[in-house]
Design an enzyme around this catalytic site. Structure first.
Site, mmCIF file in Angstrom:
data_model
loop_
_atom_site.group_PDB
_atom_site.id
_atom_site.type_symbol
_atom_site.label_atom_id
_atom_site.label_comp_id
_atom_site.label_asym_id
_atom_site.label_seq_id
_atom_site.Cartn_x
_atom_site.Cartn_y
_atom_site.Cartn_z
ATOM 1 N N ASP A 43 38.260 38.856 41.639
ATOM 2 C CA ASP A 43 37.351 40.080 41.484
ATOM 3 C C ASP A 43 36.211 39.391 40.404
ATOM 4 O O ASP A 43 36.402 38.948 39.429
ATOM 5 C CB ASP A 43 38.117 41.069 40.891
ATOM 6 N N GLU A 52 35.084 36.394 44.727
ATOM 7 C CA GLU A 52 34.169 37.284 44.895
ATOM 8 C C GLU A 52 33.031 36.777 43.907
ATOM 9 O O GLU A 52 33.045 37.425 42.747
ATOM 10 C CB GLU A 52 34.722 38.729 44.660
ATOM 11 N N ASP A 89 49.995 55.893 54.568
ATOM 12 C CA ASP A 89 50.741 56.753 53.343
ATOM 13 C C ASP A 89 52.115 57.016 53.756
ATOM 14 O O ASP A 89 52.601 57.819 54.695
ATOM 15 C CB ASP A 89 49.734 57.951 53.325
ATOM 16 N N ASP A 133 51.625 61.855 50.428
ATOM 17 C CA ASP A 133 51.098 62.327 49.325
ATOM 18 C C ASP A 133 49.507 62.397 49.547
ATOM 19 O O ASP A 133 48.858 62.643 48.410
ATOM 20 C CB ASP A 133 51.430 61.602 47.769
HETATM 21 O O1 TEU Z 1 32.957 44.327 42.749
HETATM 22 C C1 TEU Z 1 32.106 43.626 42.194
HETATM 23 C C2 TEU Z 1 30.538 44.128 42.142
HETATM 24 O O2 TEU Z 1 29.764 43.659 41.435
HETATM 25 C C3 TEU Z 1 29.993 44.803 43.282
HETATM 26 O O3 TEU Z 1 30.766 44.599 44.502
HETATM 27 C C4 TEU Z 1 30.178 46.229 42.924
HETATM 28 O O4 TEU Z 1 31.472 46.803 43.470
HETATM 29 C C5 TEU Z 1 29.135 46.826 43.670
HETATM 30 O O5 TEU Z 1 27.858 46.246 43.068
HETATM 31 C C6 TEU Z 1 29.169 48.453 43.113
HETATM 32 O O6 TEU Z 1 27.633 48.949 42.929
HETATM 33 C C7 TEU Z 1 34.324 44.427 42.495
HETATM 34 C C8 TEU Z 1 35.192 44.873 43.247
HETATM 35 O O7 TEU Z 1 35.113 44.678 44.628
HETATM 36 C C9 TEU Z 1 34.778 46.515 43.210
HETATM 37 O O8 TEU Z 1 35.763 47.195 44.255
HETATM 38 C C10 TEU Z 1 35.077 46.726 41.808
HETATM 39 O O9 TEU Z 1 34.761 48.356 41.677
HETATM 40 C C11 TEU Z 1 34.179 45.938 40.736
HETATM 41 O O10 TEU Z 1 34.768 44.511 41.031
HETATM 42 C C12 TEU Z 1 34.955 46.010 39.285
HETATM 43 O O11 TEU Z 1 36.330 45.641 39.347
HETATM 44 CA CA CA Z 2 51.502 57.857 49.567
#
Ligand code: TEU
Ligand code: CA
Length: 553
Positions: free
Chosen positions: A219, A281, A33, A37
């Site tokens: 993602d 992912e 950070d 903050d």
């Molecule tokens: O994650 C997608 C996902 O389906 C899982 O890893 C999910 O976070 C988990 O099952 C929660 O129970 C991705 C991202 O890595 C995650 O941080 C986000 O919250 C999600 O997509 C939405 O964008």
């Molecule tokens: Ca900061």
């Protein structure tokens, strides 16, 4: 003995750096950070980046830092072409990329195409527009079922708990249609058959490629396309701890149509040269199916979550590793390996859990089977040393090089994960793996900043895990990561191939080039012979249980 062929010859890897890379995930909120903050930021990262380079990794992947109301820690993006003020500005992003490149680190940024924030200009337009107007077609709006449309359009549930649909209140105060959100209600899903959506993401990719990023972690790369007609979904029993079957046979995940999107994106990346990569992912099962995400004209890598889920058991590990190399190798892609990230219980805790803990549920004070700390760390060190010996590309999540455990005892009122709220505090969610890093034992917030502020409370007792303490200790987890990554490179283990050895029940053993790897996953010591290159714990002429050793052959 059985041999698993390398996915690619070393000569090809010089231009294709990602085939054997070790990639370090930075979670910007919690790395460092700069302005005090309590939330990590880009200048904080740039300032501390030399510590990442010193680990010997090839690249960093940064979780999202775009404009966002932060309802899902930045995975709810309101503007992909700018930096959220909480993290800095575009100049800070440029400076970070430049500094990383100067240090010899590639930079991968997160791309979130399945949904946007409800604060995104498109969703604001949609909300204000009459039903069936073009502005609404970029999202997935439907009439409700039942009397007056008071029931959701289908039975889908949000990954974070509760229904996947929210009913809108029209500008005049009456109730209107429902919109789909596979995650939080502040994350409306985009309609990927809409040309605006497709075209805008082309531009967003170019925007960041032009700024010099080396790739994207994509993602929810199993989402985006939903089955025609949005049919109800009735999950099969026995889906496995992280969704398993359930995730691959749903009308909203793993639909064939997603592959067209990745082919389109691949063309864009390729136009920038061979060093720009896409990492999926994709929670799809089994691995042979996940391999479809990394066919030659799609993505370059996919996170190997089945490996992450594999328990600390020699037979299960061996089978999973063999299957991974075969599945990814079958389409010409390197396998990846990953043990921790910002969505799962840190492996220094997970590997010593004694009760089932489905992914995303997290652990807190009232969870059954809480881990035994010492055993968890011992196994985590052994598992990491095992992972870093495997051919392919490995992902490391910030803090695991310090052996950080999951923070179990976050007070209820400090928790922030939408999972916690959407399940009425039944699932703890993912906050426990997202706690700001300890840098200096004696500084405020352990050196995360100089004010002591921290968006999630850090546990007491992390002083001994701080980076400055570990830097001075040759037996520390930090020293182990550095030695392993250096030795992995010296012996080209990432480009290697794997020959299994049979050293008895509960022992995971293989040769990779001139290195012999032995992980003792049994309850009894195992005799070893040879010069020790790296070990995850003290070794003599035997390797103790829950310990991995690399020997010179
Ligand atoms: O994650 C997608 C996902 O389906 C899982 O890893 C999910 O976070 C988990 O099952 C929660 O129970 C991705 C991202 O890595 C995650 O941080 C986000 O919250 C999600 O997509 C939405 O964008
Ligand atoms: Ca900061």
């Amino acid at each position: 003995m059985s041999t698993v062929a390398p996915t690619q010859s070393p000569s090809q890897t010089s231009t294709q750096w990602w085939r054997n890379a070790v990639i370090y995930q930075i979670y910007p909120r919690s790395f460092a950070d700069g302005n005090g903050d309590g939330i990590g930021d880009l200048p904080g990262i740039t300032h501390r980046l030399e510590h990442v380079a010193a680990l010997g990794v090839d690249a960093v992947w940064l979780s999202p830092f775009y404009v966002s109301p932060q309802h899902d820690a930045g995975y709810d993006v309101a503007d992909f072409r700018d930096v959220d003020p909480v993290f800095g500005n575009l100049d800070d992003a440029d400076a970070l990329i430049a500094r990383a490149h100067e240090l010899g680190l590639k930079v991968i940024v997160d791309m979130v195409p399945n949904h946007v924030s409800s604060e995104h200009v498109w969703f604001k337009e949609a909300k204000a527009a009459p039903e069936d107007s073009p502005a609404r077609h970029r999202f997935i709006y439907r009439d409700g079922r039942g009397e007056n449309g008071s029931e959701p359009p289908n039975n889908w549930t949000s990954v974070f708990g509760g229904p996947a649909w929210t009913r809108e209140t029209r500008p005049d105060g009456t109730l209107g249609q429902w919109y789909l959100h596979l995650f939080d209600s502040t994350q409306p899903d985009l309609n990927w058959s809409h040309p605006d959506v497709q075209n805008d993401f082309d531009d967003i990719l170019r925007f960041w490629l032009d700024r010099g990023v080396n790739g994207f972690r994509v993602d929810v790369a199993h989402g985006l396309i939903k089955e025609e007609g949005l049919p109800d979904h009735f999950p099969k029993e026995g889906g496995g701890s992280m969704g398993g079957e359930e995730f691959h046979a749903t009308p909203y995940f793993g639909q064939e149509g997603v592959h067209e999107v990745w082919r389109r994106w691949r063309t864009i990346l390729d136009s920038y040269g061979p060093d720009r990569i896409l990492v999926a992912e994709a929670w799809v099962y089994p691995l042979t199916r996940m391999a479809n995400w990394v066919r030659p004209d799609e993505m370059h890598q996919a996170f190997n979550f089945p490996y992450l889920e594999t328990p600390w058991n020699a037979d299960r590990q061996r089978t999973m590793i063999t299957e991974s190399l075969a599945a990814f190798g079958g389409v010409g892609a390197p396998s990846t390996w990953v043990l921790s990230n910002h969505d799962v219980v840190r492996h220094a805790s997970r590997l010593a859990l004694t009760a089932e803990n489905p992914q995303g549920h997290g652990i807190g004070p009232n969870s059954p089977g809480l881990p035994i700390a010492d055993l968890g760390l011992k196994r985590a060190r052994a598992a990491t040393l095992m992972m870093l010996a495997l051919p392919g590309s490995a992902y490391i999540y910030q803090g695991e090089e310090l052996g950080l455990p999951e923070h179990v005892y976050i007070p209820d009122d400090a928790r922030q994960d939408p999972t916690w709220f959407r399940t009425n505090k039944e699932r703890y969610g993912r906050d426990g793996c997202r706690v700001p890093l300890p840098w200096e034992a004696a500084a405020p917030a352990y050196g995360f900043n100089d004010t002591g502020a921290s968006w999630l409370p850090q546990p007491d007792g992390w002083a001994g895990l701080a980076r400055d303490v570990q830097s001075a200790d040759p037996t520390s987890t930090l020293a182990l990561y550095k030695a392993a990554i250096r030795t992995r490179r010296e012996h080209s283990l990432g480009d290697g191939s794997l020959e299994w050895l049979d050293l008895g029940e509960g022992v995971l053993a293989f040769d990779n080039g001139d290195v012999r790897v032995i992980a003792n996953v049994s309850g009894a010591p195992v005799r070893i012979d040879g010069q020790v290159l790296v070990a995850s714990g003290p070794v003599s002429d035997v390797v103790e249980p829950d310990t991995t050793v690399w020997l010179a052959r």
